[in-house]
Design a protein around this motif. Sequence first.
Motif, PDB file in Angstrom:
ATOM      1  N   CYS A 109       0.855  -1.191   0.000  1.00  0.00           N
ATOM      2  CA  CYS A 109       0.000   0.000   0.000  1.00  0.00           C
ATOM      3  C   CYS A 109       0.890   1.240   0.000  1.00  0.00           C
ATOM      4  O   CYS A 109       2.090   1.160   0.287  1.00  0.00           O
ATOM      5  CB  CYS A 109      -0.934   0.014   1.219  1.00  0.00           C
ATOM      6  SG  CYS A 109      -0.111   0.294   2.795  1.00  0.00           S
ATOM      7  N   GLU A 110       0.309   2.372  -0.333  1.00  0.00           N
ATOM      8  CA  GLU A 110       1.047   3.631  -0.283  1.00  0.00           C
ATOM      9  C   GLU A 110       1.403   3.958   1.170  1.00  0.00           C
ATOM     10  O   GLU A 110       0.595   3.755   2.072  1.00  0.00           O
ATOM     11  CB  GLU A 110       0.203   4.742  -0.902  1.00  0.00           C
ATOM     12  CG  GLU A 110      -0.078   4.518  -2.384  1.00  0.00           C
ATOM     13  CD  GLU A 110      -1.157   5.428  -2.936  1.00  0.00           C
ATOM     14  OE1 GLU A 110      -1.559   6.383  -2.235  1.00  0.00           O
ATOM     15  OE2 GLU A 110      -1.602   5.182  -4.069  1.00  0.00           O
ATOM     16  N   PRO A 157      -1.992   7.956  -5.595  1.00  0.00           N
ATOM     17  CA  PRO A 157      -3.382   8.208  -6.000  1.00  0.00           C
ATOM     18  C   PRO A 157      -4.397   7.708  -4.979  1.00  0.00           C
ATOM     19  O   PRO A 157      -5.462   8.318  -4.803  1.00  0.00           O
ATOM     20  CB  PRO A 157      -3.510   7.451  -7.327  1.00  0.00           C
ATOM     21  CG  PRO A 157      -2.470   6.369  -7.251  1.00  0.00           C
ATOM     22  CD  PRO A 157      -1.330   6.998  -6.500  1.00  0.00           C
ATOM     23  N   GLU A 158      -4.090   6.593  -4.306  1.00  0.00           N
ATOM     24  CA  GLU A 158      -5.027   6.071  -3.297  1.00  0.00           C
ATOM     25  C   GLU A 158      -5.081   6.987  -2.080  1.00  0.00           C
ATOM     26  O   GLU A 158      -6.130   7.119  -1.433  1.00  0.00           O
ATOM     27  CB  GLU A 158      -4.636   4.649  -2.890  1.00  0.00           C
ATOM     28  CG  GLU A 158      -4.795   3.626  -4.009  1.00  0.00           C
ATOM     29  CD  GLU A 158      -6.217   3.562  -4.547  1.00  0.00           C
ATOM     30  OE1 GLU A 158      -7.165   3.571  -3.725  1.00  0.00           O
ATOM     31  OE2 GLU A 158      -6.387   3.534  -5.777  1.00  0.00           O
ATOM     32  N   THR A 159      -3.954   7.623  -1.784  1.00  0.00           N
ATOM     33  CA  THR A 159      -3.940   8.594  -0.682  1.00  0.00           C
ATOM     34  C   THR A 159      -4.825   9.785  -1.020  1.00  0.00           C
ATOM     35  O   THR A 159      -5.607  10.245  -0.187  1.00  0.00           O
ATOM     36  CB  THR A 159      -2.496   9.065  -0.414  1.00  0.00           C
ATOM     37  OG1 THR A 159      -1.694   7.947  -0.032  1.00  0.00           O
ATOM     38  CG2 THR A 159      -2.457  10.109   0.686  1.00  0.00           C
ATOM     39  N   TYR A 170      -8.361   8.674  -0.651  1.00  0.00           N
ATOM     40  CA  TYR A 170      -8.698   8.580   0.771  1.00  0.00           C
ATOM     41  C   TYR A 170      -9.000   9.969   1.343  1.00  0.00           C
ATOM     42  O   TYR A 170      -9.987  10.157   2.070  1.00  0.00           O
ATOM     43  CB  TYR A 170      -7.538   7.933   1.529  1.00  0.00           C
ATOM     44  CG  TYR A 170      -7.621   8.035   3.028  1.00  0.00           C
ATOM     45  CD1 TYR A 170      -8.418   7.166   3.768  1.00  0.00           C
ATOM     46  CD2 TYR A 170      -6.892   9.003   3.713  1.00  0.00           C
ATOM     47  CE1 TYR A 170      -8.501   7.263   5.148  1.00  0.00           C
ATOM     48  CE2 TYR A 170      -6.963   9.111   5.090  1.00  0.00           C
ATOM     49  CZ  TYR A 170      -7.770   8.245   5.807  1.00  0.00           C
ATOM     50  OH  TYR A 170      -7.848   8.347   7.174  1.00  0.00           O
ATOM     51  N   LEU A 171      -8.174  10.946   1.008  1.00  0.00           N
ATOM     52  CA  LEU A 171      -8.357  12.297   1.526  1.00  0.00           C
ATOM     53  C   LEU A 171      -9.635  12.926   1.001  1.00  0.00           C
ATOM     54  O   LEU A 171     -10.356  13.604   1.743  1.00  0.00           O
ATOM     55  CB  LEU A 171      -7.148  13.161   1.164  1.00  0.00           C
ATOM     56  CG  LEU A 171      -5.830  12.765   1.835  1.00  0.00           C
ATOM     57  CD1 LEU A 171      -4.656  13.480   1.177  1.00  0.00           C
ATOM     58  CD2 LEU A 171      -5.866  13.083   3.333  1.00  0.00           C
ATOM     59  N   ASN A 172      -9.927  12.704  -0.273  1.00  0.00           N
ATOM     60  CA  ASN A 172     -11.167  13.242  -0.845  1.00  0.00           C
ATOM     61  C   ASN A 172     -12.392  12.653  -0.162  1.00  0.00           C
ATOM     62  O   ASN A 172     -13.377  13.355   0.094  1.00  0.00           O
ATOM     63  CB  ASN A 172     -11.212  12.977  -2.352  1.00  0.00           C
ATOM     64  CG  ASN A 172     -10.362  13.968  -3.135  1.00  0.00           C
ATOM     65  OD1 ASN A 172     -10.382  15.157  -2.859  1.00  0.00           O
ATOM     66  ND2 ASN A 172      -9.617  13.472  -4.110  1.00  0.00           N
ATOM     67  N   ASN A 173     -12.322  11.361   0.153  1.00  0.00           N
ATOM     68  CA  ASN A 173     -13.432  10.712   0.854  1.00  0.00           C
ATOM     69  C   ASN A 173     -13.512  11.143   2.311  1.00  0.00           C
ATOM     70  O   ASN A 173     -14.599  11.184   2.900  1.00  0.00           O
ATOM     71  CB  ASN A 173     -13.293   9.190   0.767  1.00  0.00           C
ATOM     72  CG  ASN A 173     -13.532   8.661  -0.633  1.00  0.00           C
ATOM     73  OD1 ASN A 173     -14.242   9.281  -1.418  1.00  0.00           O
ATOM     74  ND2 ASN A 173     -12.929   7.522  -0.951  1.00  0.00           N
TER      75      ASN A 173
END
Length: 202
Positions: A19-20, A57-59, A62-65
Amino acid sequence: MIYAILMAGGMGTRLKVPCEKPLFKLHDKPLIKYVLDNLNASKLIDKTVIAVSHHTPETAKYLNNLGGDFQILDTSGESYLTDLSYILDYFEQKSDKDVLLFINADLPFISTQTIDYVLEYYLSCGKDALSTLVPVEIFEELGLDYSYEFNGLVPSGLNVLRSINIVQDEDQLVIPKRELALNINTLLDSRVAEKLHNEYYI
């Protein structure tokens, strides 16, 4: 204004997990969330800006959510110094008088109290830049590796700059606290952090 710049765009290759790194979980909570919560509790920071890149990109997702009162800034992720220069240019276009506190997303134990202490010191020191350093003995006591030291001091990943992209006159602040040494770069670091978690978060 005082901005916190949360650096979350690096590749994190040394951690060797699928994972990132900002999303790597310590006690079931992503590293970046610890840092974000501690920044949000600061009495001195006006706004938080989170620097992400194509490496994370997953970070960003996550932040947008997650939502919250912060800004997401896309950087190249080419290197820390390249992203730092881009961020300084970005803020200099707005003002050359803002204060930028840079903190890495892999520093889950740096407390709000320490963040505010560093900012208060910076505001009184009369210099444009401030770096914080940790005595090498702290790393040795914890059994942690470090990549660089000078005169027995290791950079902590918590620094303050004025919002201008030039070489800035710098002060140095030595803080002999374990919380500044626990940046999660490797699985060994994460194991040490797991053991110390309850000392910082109960």
